[in-house]
Write a protein that holds these residues in place. Structure first.
Motif, PDB file in Angstrom:
ATOM      1  N   GLY A  69      24.923 -40.950  29.715  1.00 59.13           N
ATOM      2  CA  GLY A  69      25.656 -42.178  29.742  1.00 59.13           C
ATOM      3  C   GLY A  69      26.860 -41.919  30.011  1.00 59.13           C
ATOM      4  N   ILE A  70      27.670 -41.171  29.007  1.00 61.13           N
ATOM      5  CA  ILE A  70      29.005 -41.213  29.208  1.00 61.13           C
ATOM      6  C   ILE A  70      29.636 -40.758  30.569  1.00 61.13           C
ATOM      7  N   ALA A  71      29.335 -39.996  31.178  1.00 61.90           N
ATOM      8  CA  ALA A  71      29.620 -38.883  32.271  1.00 61.90           C
ATOM      9  C   ALA A  71      28.544 -39.945  33.742  1.00 61.90           C
ATOM     10  N   ASP A  72      27.636 -40.617  33.027  1.00 60.36           N
ATOM     11  CA  ASP A  72      27.452 -41.670  34.117  1.00 60.36           C
ATOM     12  C   ASP A  72      28.515 -42.969  34.661  1.00 60.36           C
ATOM     13  N   LEU A  73      29.302 -43.285  33.329  1.00 64.31           N
ATOM     14  CA  LEU A  73      30.188 -44.451  32.823  1.00 64.31           C
ATOM     15  C   LEU A  73      31.424 -44.218  34.231  1.00 64.31           C
ATOM     16  N   GLU A  74      32.049 -43.100  33.673  1.00 64.39           N
ATOM     17  CA  GLU A  74      32.817 -42.063  34.083  1.00 64.39           C
ATOM     18  C   GLU A  74      32.980 -41.672  35.692  1.00 64.39           C
ATOM     19  N   GLN A  75      32.486 -41.477  36.196  1.00 71.38           N
ATOM     20  CA  GLN A  75      31.715 -41.446  37.654  1.00 71.38           C
ATOM     21  C   GLN A  75      31.494 -43.162  38.153  1.00 71.38           C
ATOM     22  N   GLN A  76      30.871 -43.870  37.256  1.00 65.81           N
ATOM     23  CA  GLN A  76      30.873 -44.757  38.245  1.00 65.81           C
ATOM     24  C   GLN A  76      32.717 -45.610  38.295  1.00 65.81           C
ATOM     25  N   ILE A  77      33.227 -45.317  37.310  1.00 68.16           N
ATOM     26  CA  ILE A  77      34.932 -45.552  36.801  1.00 68.16           C
ATOM     27  C   ILE A  77      35.540 -45.108  38.113  1.00 68.16           C
TER      28      ILE A  77
END
Length: 108
Positions: A94-102
């Motif tokens: 989830g953190i990796a997905d959020l960082e990618q979205q940012i």
């Protein structure tokens, strides 16, 4: 008097020694199953992956019950460890997905 005390001490020591010798743990019975044994590490990994895929509830919690089918062969403590590892894996994803979205949003 001292003779009786000494004799009682000897008898007590002998009784304790005999009791401790009799209370040995029995060896587990050998199982003769025709089914192939799955490697414990493979079972744990499958359980961790299954827990990581569980959807979170509205409050963000992930239910530990019912136990995923991949986890039913684990003991309670093994399941708890796999459950926590699965939650950790899900959080990292989830953190990796959020960082990618940012990152994608800042590039636009």
């Amino acid at each position: 008097m001292r003779t009786r005390t000494a004799a009682a001490s000897i008898l007590l020591a002998a009784a304790l020694t005999a009791c401790s010798a009799e209370t040995s743990t029995p060896e587990p019975a050998a199982t003769t199953s025709a089914a192939p044994k799955v490697d414990k590490a493979t079972t744990v990994k499958a359980c961790v992956d299954a827990v990581a895929e569980l959807p979170a509830g509205p409050d963000g919690s992930v239910p530990s019950d019912p136990v995923p089918a991949e986890c039913t062969d684990l003991s309670d403590s093994e399941y708890l460890n796999a459950y926590m590892d699965g939650i950790n894996q899900s959080n990292r994803e989830g953190i990796a997905d959020l960082e990618q979205q940012i990152e994608d949003a800042t590039e636009q």
